[in-house]
Scaffold this motif. Structure first.
Motif, short mmCIF file in Angstrom:
data_model
loop_
_atom_site.label_atom_id
_atom_site.label_comp_id
_atom_site.label_asym_id
_atom_site.label_seq_id
_atom_site.Cartn_x
_atom_site.Cartn_y
_atom_site.Cartn_z
N GLY A 181 35.28 33.94 45.96
CA GLY A 181 34.80 35.12 46.72
C GLY A 181 35.87 36.27 46.59
N PHE A 182 37.15 35.82 46.62
CA PHE A 182 38.36 36.55 46.58
C PHE A 182 39.37 36.03 45.65
N VAL A 183 40.15 36.87 44.96
CA VAL A 183 41.37 36.50 44.26
C VAL A 183 42.54 37.80 44.41
N ASN A 184 43.52 37.19 44.85
CA ASN A 184 44.51 38.12 45.25
C ASN A 184 45.16 38.82 44.22
N PHE A 185 44.60 39.54 43.49
CA PHE A 185 45.65 40.37 42.28
C PHE A 185 45.77 41.90 42.89
N THR A 186 46.77 41.85 43.97
CA THR A 186 46.94 43.14 44.67
C THR A 186 47.35 44.24 43.72
N SER A 187 48.43 43.77 42.75
CA SER A 187 49.04 44.76 42.06
C SER A 187 48.47 44.85 40.60
N LEU A 188 47.69 43.97 40.08
CA LEU A 188 47.08 43.79 38.72
C LEU A 188 46.56 45.31 38.26
N ARG A 189 47.07 45.71 37.14
CA ARG A 189 46.68 46.81 36.48
C ARG A 189 46.16 46.60 35.22
N VAL A 190 46.51 45.54 34.20
CA VAL A 190 45.97 45.24 33.09
C VAL A 190 45.54 43.79 33.07
N LEU A 191 44.29 43.66 32.65
CA LEU A 191 44.05 42.08 32.56
C LEU A 191 43.16 41.99 31.02
N TYR A 192 43.66 41.30 30.26
CA TYR A 192 43.04 41.10 28.98
C TYR A 192 42.73 39.60 28.93
N LEU A 193 41.41 39.36 28.80
CA LEU A 193 40.74 37.88 28.63
C LEU A 193 39.98 37.51 27.54
N PHE A 227 33.96 31.51 28.29
CA PHE A 227 33.72 31.35 29.96
C PHE A 227 31.95 31.10 29.98
N ASN A 228 31.22 31.49 29.44
CA ASN A 228 29.88 30.78 29.32
C ASN A 228 29.43 30.97 30.56
N HIS A 229 29.61 32.00 31.37
CA HIS A 229 28.91 32.23 32.80
C HIS A 229 29.05 33.58 32.94
N GLU A 230 28.38 33.95 34.06
CA GLU A 230 28.36 35.24 34.42
C GLU A 230 29.51 35.98 34.79
N ILE A 231 29.79 37.43 34.96
CA ILE A 231 30.86 38.15 35.46
C ILE A 231 31.06 37.95 36.80
N PRO A 232 32.17 37.10 37.36
CA PRO A 232 32.25 37.01 38.88
C PRO A 232 32.38 38.33 39.82
N ASN A 233 32.02 38.08 41.02
CA ASN A 233 32.05 39.34 41.79
C ASN A 233 33.38 39.55 42.42
N TRP A 234 34.35 38.59 42.08
CA TRP A 234 35.40 38.85 42.75
C TRP A 234 36.33 39.98 42.28
N PHE A 235 35.80 40.60 40.82
CA PHE A 235 36.39 41.82 40.10
C PHE A 235 36.37 42.75 41.01
N SER A 236 35.45 43.04 42.12
CA SER A 236 35.34 44.29 42.89
C SER A 236 36.46 44.14 43.80
N ASN A 237 37.26 43.06 44.11
CA ASN A 237 38.35 43.07 44.81
C ASN A 237 39.60 44.01 44.04
N LEU A 238 39.35 44.23 42.81
CA LEU A 238 40.65 44.98 42.22
C LEU A 238 40.14 46.30 41.95
N SER A 239 39.49 46.91 42.86
CA SER A 239 39.06 48.38 42.75
C SER A 239 40.13 49.44 43.07
N THR A 240 41.15 48.91 43.51
CA THR A 240 42.29 49.85 43.96
C THR A 240 43.46 49.93 42.92
N SER A 241 43.47 48.83 42.07
CA SER A 241 44.51 48.83 41.02
C SER A 241 44.32 48.72 39.70
#
Length: 866
Positions: free
Chosen positions: A226-238, A243-257
């Motif tokens: 439900g939550f991933v603590n990437f508080t300062s993450l600005r760039v994420l290349y994956l 992955f073979n699954h849906e996009i996780p909802n925890w990405f919404s935690n990164l809305s400020t960075s």
């Protein structure tokens, strides 16, 4: 001031395009203005380091014992004490060994060995003892093996970059817990699949702002979290993971960075969660090349700072939301190759004043705008293939003065092309209007000096081809691809080819062209593909074409040509030779066997006679094993920055004509069907172990099917029907497990059809017309006699006494006949002399008759050779 600056350098952090995904530094190094010298211990350590390197370009020539090491190339020192602090040894073609003398550089905080080649050696474990390091860049330097756990000791390290070394792997990532200062991490291409908790480990670094993990064989984003603590993450290349699954909802935690998120080609599925469009600071989002479905959420309009949005090549359906028109900073929008439907109108572009790149191709959209619409944007790139734009020619294009690339193929455009179109922009490089219903006199076409690709195939362009080719206003063109097939072009090919010396691909097939191929085409020295198929061209293929030595594809099928030229063997770069249905007469020249790179030989539907050359085994591209070669795809296609142009060749591999394009390079085909070839099938043809399609049907071939045909294990289609072949079907044919088509009908084959899963899977019609052939799938069962003829010793049920009586009777009959004739000659002298005189006369008659016929045959051979 007693101590002055020894070295002044300025560090610039530069962001490149997203395709680069790497941290790069540029430095300015001033002249030394100080008397502070390099520390001797550091100098000796560097000289030891140099001795371990292989310096192919002598780039370290300034590293001399006679010079201050602080002024050596790539070396930076502390301005006060003269200790070496930074080594900038990137992009120098260095190799060899990294010496442990680096440990003596106690003040070294920056080590950059990027873009070198260390020949798949492991990363030295002693680097984990260089505790002053804040930046370690070993990316793209060809390191292999386990990433050493000792690197976790570098508590001051902020920028570890190990990416783009595709031989690296980890057994776990727990050692990373010691990297408490980390801000930037690049492990791209390293195999991380053994670490299942990678996400939790990475999220424990509060200062981490950039994370590059593309093509790392990751298989989970832990969507249950439900939550991933990437508080300062600005760039994420994956991108490039599984992955073979849906996009996780925890990405919404990164809305400020989060500024950049790239999950391209990562096997994502399911719907796009609306929450991902609530990342308010997001500038770049790439979700292309996945299996995402459902609609594009209307919340896309919340991406107020978005510059690049890639949703292409998914399974998205529904319509494009009108909220897209709110994205005032959007520069790139890719949504093509989806199942989207509905209308796109002015509202979708209302505020898109900065839009430069638009990709909507292969989506079932209707571009419905007013005829007087003036877009708010100036596009550089517009790819709208298969989007319904017509029937009228889009007038809004006239306002797009910055266009470099335009693709409006298969867009339902009909009628006359407007006069302004051919000179409305001076920047255009690529124009693709193919597969429409556009009418245009070719004399009206104007080519700017920038255009490289013109594709007007499958339209209604008309007029004499010479009026187009010989216009003085286009005599300085730089065209590399001219695709004008399937139009109404007429007349003879001109002698103006000197104006077209940049051409790489030329396709004028399926028009109304007449006359001969001009010798002046020798001017096309860069030409790789020449296609003049399906016209009314006649006469010889001129020998001047030998000067076009770069030719890889020749297609002159469906014309009225004379003979296959002997010089064809000199075109050693040829990959495809299609001379089908050209009314050729004469023999297949042996010189064809010199085309060692040939992958397609199609000489079907001619009047060729003589035998099949037994030297075909010399065509090594069909005989020798070879893996997929990326350079071959370039040979078969034209690629220039934003476009890829593939050849499209019609072939008949399995009885039906098929168009081969991107997969043409995988074809290995010989089609000599429907000629007048005689003699036997050469046994040497079995050496073509990479051949996939073989068609020798409808000829006059005799003899047996080659016994070793089963060694051609990649054969997918074999058609030997309608010849005069005899004997048994070779047992080795049961080894051809890839066969999708087999036709042996209407020959004189005999015996049992060999048993195999493959051979019995074909319809009986593929074997009919061979009266002495038996066995499944034919309805005719094999009798004992036929099995015996097929080499079987089983089923011989003749009684021994009957056999004995037969042989005894034969012996008695022979004795009586022998003495009835020879005995009379022995006892009667007159008869004996008459018999031998008759034998002498017969011998003389046979000798004279034979010599007369041999002389006649020799004269005939001499006449034919002339």
């Amino acid at each position: 001031m007693a101590t002055s600056f020894a070295t002044l350098h300025v560090l610039f952090l530069v962001w490149f395009l997203p395709s680069t995904f790497s941290l790069s530094f540029f430095f300015f190094k001033a002249e030394s203005i100080s008397n502070v010298s390099c520390y001797e211990k550091d100098k000796q350590a560097l000289l030891t380091l140099k001795r371990g390197f292989t310096d192919h370009g002598h780039v370290l020539s300034s590293w001399s014992d006679h010079k201050d090491c602080c002024i050596w190339d790539g070396v930076f020192c502390d301005k006060l004490i003269g200790r070496v602090t930074e080594l900038h040894l990137n992009n120098l073609r260095l190799g060899g060994e990294i010496s442990g003398s680096l440990l003596q550089l106690e003040h070294l905080n920056y080590l950059n060995l990027r873009y070198n080649d260390f020949n798949c050696t492991p990363i030295p474990t002693f680097l984990g003892s260089m505790f002053s390091l804040t930046l370690l860049d070993l990316s793209s330097a060809n390191f292999c093996g386990l990433i050493p756990h000792q690197l976790g000791n570098l508590s001051s390290l902020r920028y570890p970059s190990l990416g783009d070394n595709d031989g690296l792997y980890v057994d776990n990532l727990r050692w990373m817990s010691g990297l408490s200062a980390i801000q930037y991490l690049d492990l791209s291409l390293a195999d991380l699949h053994r670490e299942v908790d990678w996400l939790q480990i990475m999220s424990k670094f509060p200062s981490l702002s950039e994370l590059y993990l593309y093509y790392c064989q990751l298989d989970s984003l832990n969507p249950s979290l439900g939550f991933v603590n990437f508080t300062s993450l600005r760039v994420l290349y994956l991108y490039g993971n599984h992955f073979n699954h849906e996009i996780p909802n925890w990405f919404s935690n990164l809305s400020t960075s989060l500024l950049r998120l790239d999950m391209y080609n990562s096997s994502l599925k399911g719907n796009i969660p609306p929450s991902i469009f609530n990342l308010e600071k997001l500038e770049d989002l790439d979700l292309g090349f996945n299996s995402l479905n459902g609609p594009i959420p209307s919340s896309v309009g919340n991406l107020s700072l978005i510059r690049k949005l890639y949703l292409d090549q998914n399974q998205l359906n529904g319509t494009i939301p009108k909220s897209l028109g709110l994205l005032s900073r959007l520069e790139t929008f890719y949504v093509g190759k989806n199942s989207l439907t509905g209308t796109v109108d002015e509202g979708h572009f209302r505020k898109l004043s900065k839009l430069k790149h638009l990709y909507m191709s292969e989506a079932r959209l209707f571009f419905n705008v007013n005829s007087n619409w003036v877009p708010p944007f100036q596009l550089n790139y517009a790819s709208m293939s298969s989007v319904k734009i017509g029937p009228k020619f889009p007038s809004w294009l006239q306002s797009q003065r910055s266009l470099i690339f335009l693709d409006m193929s298969m867009s339902g455009i009909s009628g006359k092309a407007p006069g302004w179109f051919w000179n409305w922009t001076s920047n255009i490089t690529v124009i693709n209007l193919s597969n429409n219903h556009i009418e245009c006199d070719v004399s009206d076409i104007f080519l700017s000096s920038t255009i490289k690709v013109l594709n007007i195939a499958n339209n209604s362009f008309y007029g004499p081809i010479s009026t187009f080719l010989c216009q003085k206003k286009i005599s300085k063109n730089k065209l590399e691809v001219l695709e004008a097939s399937n139009n109404l072009l007429s007349g003879e090919l001109s002698h103006c080819w000197k104006y077209w010396q940049s051409l790489i691909r030329l396709n004028l097939g399926s028009n109304n062209l007449v006359g001969r191929i001009p010798y002046s085409m020798e001017a096309l020295v860069k030409l790789q593909s020449l296609r003049l198929q399906n016209n009314s061209i006649y006469g010889d293929i001129p020998s001047s074409l030998k000067k076009c030595s770069n030719l890889r594809l020749i297609d002159m099928g469906d014309n009225y040509l004379s003979i296959i030229p002997l010089w064809i063997g000199e075109m050693t770069n040829l990959l495809v030779l299609r001379l089908r249905s050209c009314e050729f007469k004469g023999y297949i020249p042996q010189q064809i066997c010199q085309l060692s790179s040939l992958r397609v030989l199609d000489l079907a539907n001619n009047s060729l006679s003589g035998s099949i050359p037994n030297c075909l085994k010399n065509i090594s591209a069909m005989a020798l094993p070879n893996s997929y070669d990326i350079s071959l795809s370039y040979q078969m296609s034209f690629t220039d920055s934003s476009i890829s142009y593939f050849e499209n060749v019609p072939l008949v591999p399995k009885g039906n004509e098929m168009e081969y394009e991107e997969n043409l390079e995988l074809v290995r085909l010989i089609d000599l069907s429907s000629n007048k070839l005689s003699g036997s099938i050469p046994a040497e043809i079995s050496d073509l172990s990479k051949l996939r399609f073989l068609n020798l049907s409808q000829n006059h071939l005799v003899g047996k099917i080659p016994e070793k045909i089963g060694s051609m294990k990649e054969l997918e289609s074999v058609d030997l029907s309608r010849n005069h072949l005899s004997g048994e079907i070779p047992p080795s044919m049961s080894n051809l497990t890839f066969l999708g088509l087999l036709d042996l009908s209407y020959n004189n084959l005999s015996g049992r059809i060999p048993s195999s899963t493959q051979l019995q899977s074909f319809d009986a019609v593929r074997y009919i017309g061979n009266p002495q052939l038996c066995g499944d799938p034919l309805p005719k069962n094999c009798t004992i006699e036929e099995q015996s003829l097929n080499g079987s010793s089983i089923g011989s049920v003749e009684d021994d006494s009957k056999n004995s009586s037969f042989y005894i009777g034969m012996g008695v009959g022979f004795s009586i006949g022998f003495w009835a004739i020879c005995g009379a000659l022995f006892f009667n002298r007159t008869w004996r002399h008459a018999y031998f005189r008759f034998a002498d006369e017969i011998k003389d008659w046979i000798y004279v008759t034979t010599m007369i016929k041999m002389n006649l045959l020799e004269k005939l051979r001499v006449c034919l050779s002339k």
